[in-house]
Design a protein around this motif. Sequence first.
Motif, PDB file in Angstrom:
ATOM      1  N   GLN A  57       0.799  -1.227   0.000  1.00  0.00           N
ATOM      2  CA  GLN A  57       0.000   0.000   0.000  1.00  0.00           C
ATOM      3  C   GLN A  57       0.835   1.282   0.000  1.00  0.00           C
ATOM      4  OE1 GLN A  57      -3.321  -0.127  -0.411  1.00  0.00           O
ATOM      5  NE2 GLN A  57      -3.166  -2.347  -0.456  1.00  0.00           N
ATOM      6  N   GLN A  58       2.098   1.199  -0.382  1.00  0.00           N
ATOM      7  CA  GLN A  58       2.965   2.376  -0.469  1.00  0.00           C
ATOM      8  C   GLN A  58       3.740   2.326  -1.785  1.00  0.00           C
ATOM      9  OE1 GLN A  58       3.335   4.975   1.590  1.00  0.00           O
ATOM     10  NE2 GLN A  58       1.779   4.181   2.971  1.00  0.00           N
ATOM     11  N   PRO A  59       3.473   3.246  -2.714  1.00  0.00           N
ATOM     12  CA  PRO A  59       4.166   3.215  -4.000  1.00  0.00           C
ATOM     13  C   PRO A  59       5.688   3.350  -3.886  1.00  0.00           C
ATOM     14  CG  PRO A  59       2.301   4.701  -4.102  1.00  0.00           C
ATOM     15  CD  PRO A  59       2.445   4.280  -2.676  1.00  0.00           C
ATOM     16  N   VAL A  60       6.161   4.117  -2.914  1.00  0.00           N
ATOM     17  CA  VAL A  60       7.602   4.305  -2.756  1.00  0.00           C
ATOM     18  C   VAL A  60       8.280   2.986  -2.416  1.00  0.00           C
ATOM     19  CG1 VAL A  60       9.386   5.459  -1.402  1.00  0.00           C
ATOM     20  CG2 VAL A  60       7.356   6.715  -2.093  1.00  0.00           C
ATOM     21  N   PHE A  61       7.707   2.236  -1.496  1.00  0.00           N
ATOM     22  CA  PHE A  61       8.282   0.948  -1.113  1.00  0.00           C
ATOM     23  C   PHE A  61       8.148  -0.073  -2.245  1.00  0.00           C
ATOM     24  CE2 PHE A  61       7.105   2.443   3.281  1.00  0.00           C
ATOM     25  CZ  PHE A  61       8.401   2.843   3.590  1.00  0.00           C
ATOM     26  N   ALA A  62       7.134   0.060  -3.063  1.00  0.00           N
ATOM     27  CA  ALA A  62       6.940  -0.859  -4.169  1.00  0.00           C
ATOM     28  C   ALA A  62       7.969  -0.627  -5.279  1.00  0.00           C
ATOM     29  CB  ALA A  62       5.531  -0.722  -4.728  1.00  0.00           C
ATOM     30  N   GLU A  63       8.386   0.598  -5.466  1.00  0.00           N
ATOM     31  CA  GLU A  63       9.345   0.910  -6.528  1.00  0.00           C
ATOM     32  C   GLU A  63      10.790   0.685  -6.108  1.00  0.00           C
ATOM     33  OE1 GLU A  63       8.828   1.693  -9.692  1.00  0.00           O
ATOM     34  OE2 GLU A  63       6.673   1.536  -9.424  1.00  0.00           O
ATOM     35  N   PHE A  64      11.060   0.577  -4.824  1.00  0.00           N
ATOM     36  CA  PHE A  64      12.436   0.443  -4.352  1.00  0.00           C
ATOM     37  C   PHE A  64      13.151  -0.794  -4.907  1.00  0.00           C
ATOM     38  CE2 PHE A  64      15.629  -0.896  -1.225  1.00  0.00           C
ATOM     39  CZ  PHE A  64      16.484   0.191  -1.329  1.00  0.00           C
ATOM     40  N   PRO A  65      12.542  -1.999  -4.925  1.00  0.00           N
ATOM     41  CA  PRO A  65      13.254  -3.151  -5.504  1.00  0.00           C
ATOM     42  C   PRO A  65      13.591  -2.960  -6.986  1.00  0.00           C
ATOM     43  CG  PRO A  65      11.387  -3.896  -4.230  1.00  0.00           C
ATOM     44  CD  PRO A  65      11.284  -2.402  -4.310  1.00  0.00           C
ATOM     45  N   LEU A  66      12.690  -2.306  -7.723  1.00  0.00           N
ATOM     46  CA  LEU A  66      12.948  -2.032  -9.129  1.00  0.00           C
ATOM     47  C   LEU A  66      14.135  -1.084  -9.286  1.00  0.00           C
ATOM     48  CD1 LEU A  66      11.886  -2.584 -11.962  1.00  0.00           C
ATOM     49  CD2 LEU A  66      10.448  -0.574 -11.720  1.00  0.00           C
ATOM     50  N   PHE A  67      14.179  -0.050  -8.469  1.00  0.00           N
ATOM     51  CA  PHE A  67      15.289   0.896  -8.478  1.00  0.00           C
ATOM     52  C   PHE A  67      16.596   0.203  -8.110  1.00  0.00           C
ATOM     53  CE2 PHE A  67      17.948   3.877  -6.041  1.00  0.00           C
ATOM     54  CZ  PHE A  67      18.207   4.811  -7.037  1.00  0.00           C
ATOM     55  N   LEU A  68      16.545  -0.658  -7.103  1.00  0.00           N
ATOM     56  CA  LEU A  68      17.736  -1.350  -6.643  1.00  0.00           C
ATOM     57  C   LEU A  68      18.283  -2.296  -7.713  1.00  0.00           C
ATOM     58  CD1 LEU A  68      19.552  -1.690  -4.172  1.00  0.00           C
ATOM     59  CD2 LEU A  68      18.075  -3.545  -3.440  1.00  0.00           C
ATOM     60  N   THR A  69      17.422  -3.020  -8.411  1.00  0.00           N
ATOM     61  CA  THR A  69      17.905  -3.907  -9.473  1.00  0.00           C
ATOM     62  C   THR A  69      18.497  -3.116 -10.630  1.00  0.00           C
ATOM     63  OG1 THR A  69      15.679  -4.032 -10.406  1.00  0.00           O
ATOM     64  CG2 THR A  69      16.363  -5.821  -8.960  1.00  0.00           C
ATOM     65  N   GLY A  70      17.952  -1.950 -10.917  1.00  0.00           N
ATOM     66  CA  GLY A  70      18.518  -1.100 -11.967  1.00  0.00           C
ATOM     67  C   GLY A  70      19.901  -0.600 -11.604  1.00  0.00           C
ATOM     68  N   ILE A  71      20.072  -0.178 -10.368  1.00  0.00           N
ATOM     69  CA  ILE A  71      21.380   0.284  -9.905  1.00  0.00           C
ATOM     70  C   ILE A  71      22.397  -0.853  -9.951  1.00  0.00           C
ATOM     71  CG2 ILE A  71      22.651   1.077  -7.861  1.00  0.00           C
ATOM     72  CD1 ILE A  71      21.150   3.281  -9.253  1.00  0.00           C
ATOM     73  N   MET A  72      21.993  -2.039  -9.512  1.00  0.00           N
ATOM     74  CA  MET A  72      22.907  -3.173  -9.544  1.00  0.00           C
ATOM     75  C   MET A  72      23.312  -3.530 -10.980  1.00  0.00           C
ATOM     76  SD  MET A  72      21.396  -5.512  -6.384  1.00  0.00           S
ATOM     77  CE  MET A  72      21.127  -6.842  -7.459  1.00  0.00           C
ATOM     78  N   GLY A  73      22.359  -3.431 -11.892  1.00  0.00           N
ATOM     79  CA  GLY A  73      22.662  -3.689 -13.305  1.00  0.00           C
ATOM     80  C   GLY A  73      23.652  -2.693 -13.857  1.00  0.00           C
ATOM     81  N   LEU A  74      23.473  -1.424 -13.519  1.00  0.00           N
ATOM     82  CA  LEU A  74      24.410  -0.400 -13.989  1.00  0.00           C
ATOM     83  C   LEU A  74      25.802  -0.618 -13.414  1.00  0.00           C
ATOM     84  CD1 LEU A  74      22.180   2.797 -13.815  1.00  0.00           C
ATOM     85  CD2 LEU A  74      23.027   1.638 -15.855  1.00  0.00           C
ATOM     86  N   ILE A  75      25.878  -1.021 -12.167  1.00  0.00           N
ATOM     87  CA  ILE A  75      27.187  -1.297 -11.554  1.00  0.00           C
ATOM     88  C   ILE A  75      27.867  -2.460 -12.259  1.00  0.00           C
ATOM     89  CG2 ILE A  75      28.316  -2.136  -9.453  1.00  0.00           C
ATOM     90  CD1 ILE A  75      26.265  -0.420  -7.884  1.00  0.00           C
ATOM     91  N   ILE A  76      27.116  -3.508 -12.543  1.00  0.00           N
ATOM     92  CA  ILE A  76      27.681  -4.672 -13.236  1.00  0.00           C
ATOM     93  C   ILE A  76      28.184  -4.289 -14.616  1.00  0.00           C
ATOM     94  CG2 ILE A  76      27.107  -6.889 -14.288  1.00  0.00           C
ATOM     95  CD1 ILE A  76      25.261  -7.361 -11.871  1.00  0.00           C
ATOM     96  N   ILE A  77      27.401  -3.516 -15.341  1.00  0.00           N
ATOM     97  CA  ILE A  77      27.817  -3.094 -16.682  1.00  0.00           C
ATOM     98  C   ILE A  77      29.054  -2.206 -16.614  1.00  0.00           C
ATOM     99  CG2 ILE A  77      27.141  -1.685 -18.661  1.00  0.00           C
ATOM    100  CD1 ILE A  77      24.328  -2.824 -18.301  1.00  0.00           C
ATOM    101  N   ARG A  78      29.103  -1.345 -15.621  1.00  0.00           N
ATOM    102  CA  ARG A  78      30.251  -0.445 -15.477  1.00  0.00           C
ATOM    103  C   ARG A  78      31.525  -1.227 -15.166  1.00  0.00           C
ATOM    104  NH1 ARG A  78      32.963   3.624 -17.149  1.00  0.00           N
ATOM    105  NH2 ARG A  78      34.113   4.676 -15.530  1.00  0.00           N
TER     106      ARG A  78
END
Length: 55
Positions: A32-53
């Motif tokens: 019931q909180q959009p911010v908490f729902a988007e956090f895993p998506l944000f975290l996987t994106g950051i991890m992907g960028l780190i791996i690519i870098r």
Amino acid sequence: MKTHIKLILALVAGSIMPIQLGMPVQLVESVQQPVFAEFPLFLTGIMGLIIIRVL
């Protein structure tokens, strides 16, 4: 060799997109909180960028 790894990562990332699009919808319903729902998506994106870098 690095080009092949980046190509494989791009294909995997593209195949995961449908999962990433449906995940926040289910999380918003459960937490019931959009911010908490988007956090895993944000975290996987950051991890992907780190791996690519690193590669």
